[in-house]
Enzyme design. Structure first.
Site, short mmCIF file in Angstrom:
data_model
loop_
_atom_site.label_atom_id
_atom_site.label_comp_id
_atom_site.label_asym_id
_atom_site.label_seq_id
_atom_site.Cartn_x
_atom_site.Cartn_y
_atom_site.Cartn_z
N ASN A 1 32.25 14.73 42.76
CA ASN A 1 31.66 13.36 42.84
C ASN A 1 31.33 12.54 41.38
O ASN A 1 31.51 13.22 40.44
CB ASN A 1 30.71 13.26 43.86
CG ASN A 1 29.27 13.90 43.43
OD1 ASN A 1 28.85 13.62 42.45
ND2 ASN A 1 29.13 15.19 44.26
N ASP B 1 28.57 17.92 50.49
CA ASP B 1 28.32 18.66 52.00
C ASP B 1 28.99 19.75 52.33
O ASP B 1 28.60 20.29 52.99
CB ASP B 1 28.02 17.16 52.91
CG ASP B 1 27.06 16.47 52.27
OD1 ASP B 1 26.03 16.80 52.20
OD2 ASP B 1 27.23 15.21 52.46
N LYS C 1 14.77 15.54 56.99
CA LYS C 1 14.74 16.85 55.86
C LYS C 1 13.33 17.04 55.33
O LYS C 1 13.08 17.88 54.34
CB LYS C 1 15.44 16.12 54.34
CG LYS C 1 17.03 16.09 54.82
CD LYS C 1 17.72 15.49 53.49
CE LYS C 1 19.06 15.19 53.89
NZ LYS C 1 20.21 15.89 52.92
O1 PMT Z 1 23.88 11.13 38.09
P1 PMT Z 1 24.09 9.69 38.14
O2 PMT Z 1 25.29 9.05 37.80
O3 PMT Z 1 22.83 9.04 37.35
O4 PMT Z 1 23.67 9.12 39.60
C1 PMT Z 1 22.41 9.17 40.38
C2 PMT Z 1 22.60 9.41 41.89
C3 PMT Z 1 23.16 8.19 42.42
C4 PMT Z 1 23.59 10.73 41.89
C5 PMT Z 1 21.09 9.55 42.20
O5 PMT Z 1 20.31 8.68 42.01
C6 PMT Z 1 21.28 9.79 43.71
O6 PMT Z 1 21.09 9.09 44.86
N1 PMT Z 1 21.16 11.36 43.91
C7 PMT Z 1 21.33 11.49 45.43
C8 PMT Z 1 22.88 11.56 45.80
C9 PMT Z 1 23.27 12.21 47.26
O7 PMT Z 1 23.83 13.07 47.27
O8 PMT Z 1 22.65 11.40 48.35
P2 PMT Z 1 22.55 11.83 49.73
O9 PMT Z 1 22.15 10.73 50.46
O10 PMT Z 1 24.01 12.54 49.87
O11 PMT Z 1 21.76 13.20 49.84
C10 PMT Z 1 20.26 13.03 49.99
C11 PMT Z 1 19.45 13.99 49.45
O12 PMT Z 1 19.58 15.39 49.87
C12 PMT Z 1 19.43 13.98 47.95
O13 PMT Z 1 18.16 14.23 47.42
C13 PMT Z 1 20.49 15.13 47.67
O14 PMT Z 1 19.91 15.86 46.28
C14 PMT Z 1 19.97 16.35 48.91
N2 PMT Z 1 20.94 17.12 49.43
C15 PMT Z 1 22.24 16.73 49.82
C16 PMT Z 1 23.30 17.68 50.38
C17 PMT Z 1 22.88 18.74 50.27
N3 PMT Z 1 23.83 19.69 50.69
N4 PMT Z 1 21.92 19.35 49.61
C18 PMT Z 1 20.95 18.64 48.88
O15 PMT Z 1 19.84 18.88 48.68
#
Ligand code: PMT
Length: 401
Positions: free
Chosen positions: A208, A277, A341
């Site tokens: 990504n 994911d 979570k």
């Molecule tokens: O790295 P940059 O270019 O500066 O961009 C920053 C960012 C957009 C990546 C950052 O600000 C951000 O939003 N990070 C989370 C991105 C994400 O994957 O969001 P999500 O909504 O899919 O996940 C939710 C949370 O669960 C996040 O804290 C993620 O780290 C965590 N997660 C998700 C999936 C997984 N398998 N394990 C996780 O721990």
């Protein structure tokens, strides 16, 4: 926190020197005094009257000025300063600093300076990536000098890539964070950052657009407030703050393992990584060929949700902060993540907000917790956004600033 601080601003001869007057203004607005030291070449990009007027000080330019009987100004100005900032720092000046060459006002001042030095490199991408510059930068950061940037973007020479000087606001934020109180000393925090790469075959992966900037900024702010920081990072091309412990990972499974190992030793976790994911169910040892097929189906299997596992299974009194990157029903989805979570706080960022999310140097965040209304912040630098997230962590840890 910069009020009353005495800053030496070193300016060397690169196009980014046109931004140095703004750095002076921002420092002065914060209540710092500024002594400019510059190279002769810097004056090809910015004029002496501008620097003198804005700094309200004479500029130190010449080690052997004609009208002075003796000359040890490079020593005396270092006695009267709390920190030195070199912005922009060209490849040439970085090379001189790293090899102990002191042949002008800026390099002699640097050599004599025995307090914190911040270096904001600025140069063409090819120069920045050259092994010599990289070696010199590594050497300076091993000597505990603090590198700020460089960022990525369009460069004056027409190239795009790494080498662009960090924005003046980010530079001043870094100094401010350094001088802020050490409110998190004694605390250990796990931070995740960057993307994960899920291999399909030896040459391809699912990934990504995360650059790591948001997570790296959080790690840096935490360290500046005295926390011990373990930064578990996916593959990125930016440098980590030398004060943090960096654990480099590639896939979600590797990130998962590293986090499970580190989390029990930590007081908190801030999960800014964009973790895939799903991963390909089968990894092909050989490059997949396109011959004899018009389509390809890759079966995916689910990766562990690291945040959910830490929040709902592994947490033993730690504070867990997650991010949510959304495109629709933002607050509602962030609330779901908070609950599902079992996080203490979700930092929401939306791809609908210009300048937010992946890759930008800026972000617009919304804090979503269980107690009250979501708090939305305007677009700001990722360093400023990181400071807000760390403020929220301090409140949750009940740490007095
Ligand atoms: O790295 P940059 O270019 O500066 O961009 C920053 C960012 C957009 C990546 C950052 O600000 C951000 O939003 N990070 C989370 C991105 C994400 O994957 O969001 P999500 O909504 O899919 O996940 C939710 C949370 O669960 C996040 O804290 C993620 O780290 C965590 N997660 C998700 C999936 C997984 N398998 N394990 C996780 O721990």
């Amino acid at each position: 926190m910069l009020k009353g601080k005495r800053i030496i601003l070193g300016i060397s001869g690169g196009i980014a020197a046109y931004k140095s007057p703004l750095i002076i203004r921002l420092l002065k607005q914060k209540g710092a005094s500024v002594q400019v030291v510059c190279t002769q070449n810097a004056l090809k990009f910015v004029t002496l009257p501008v620097l003198e007027t804005l700094s309200e000080n004479s500029v130190y330019l010449d080690v052997f000025p004609k009208n002075r009987a003796y000359s040890t100004e490079h020593i005396s100005i270092t006695d009267n300063a709390d920190a030195m900032l070199v912005a922009p720092a060209t490849g040439n000046v970085i090379g001189k600093f790293a090899s102990g060459i002191a042949d002008d006002a800026l390099s002699t001042t640097f050599m004599a300076f025995d307090k914190p030095v911040f270096i904001a490199p600025a140069m063409n991408t090819k120069m920045w990536l050259s092994p010599i510059v990289q070696r010199n930068v590594k050497m300076l950061s091993e000597l505990k000098h603090i590198l700020i940037g460089p960022g990525e973007g369009d460069l004056a020479c027409g190239y795009a890539g790494a080498g662009r000087m960090s924005e003046p606001q980010e530079i001043v934020d870094s100094l401010e964070a350094f001088f802020s109180s050490k409110s998190l000393s004694g605390k250990k925090v796990l931070v995740t950052a960057g993307p994960t790469f899920e291999k399909i075959d030896p040459v391809r992966y699912i990934g990504n657009f995360s650059s790591g900037k948001m997570g790296y900024a959080i790690a840096s702010v935490l360290a500046s407030r005295g926390a011990e920081v373990v930064l578990v990072s996916g593959p990125v091309s930016i440098a980590a703050d030398p004060k943090v412990e960096l654990i480099a990972t590639e896939s979600a499974m590797q990130m998962h393992q590293a986090c499970l190992k580190q989390f029990p030793k930590c007081d908190a976790a801030i999960m800014a990584a964009a973790v895939a994911d799903f991963r390909p169910a089968d990894f092909s040892n050989k490059k997949l060929k396109k011959e004899n097929t018009d389509s390809l189906t890759i079966k995916l299997e689910k990766n562990p949700d690291i945040l959910a596992e830490l929040g709902s299974k592994k947490k033993k009194g730690q504070i867990v902060i997650g991010f949510a990157l959304e495109t629709d029903n933002e607050v509602e989805n962030a609330r779901k993540k908070l609950n599902n979570k079992k996080a203490d706080l979700i930092v929401l960022n939306s791809l609908n907000d210009a300048g937010s999310g992946f890759m930008h140097n800026t972000n617009s965040i919304v804090l979503v917790d269980r107690t009250g209304k979501p708090i939305k912040y305007p677009l700001m630098s990722k360093t400023e956004a990181a400071a807000i997230v760390v403020d929220a962590l301090e409140a949750l840890l009940n740490v007095k600033k």
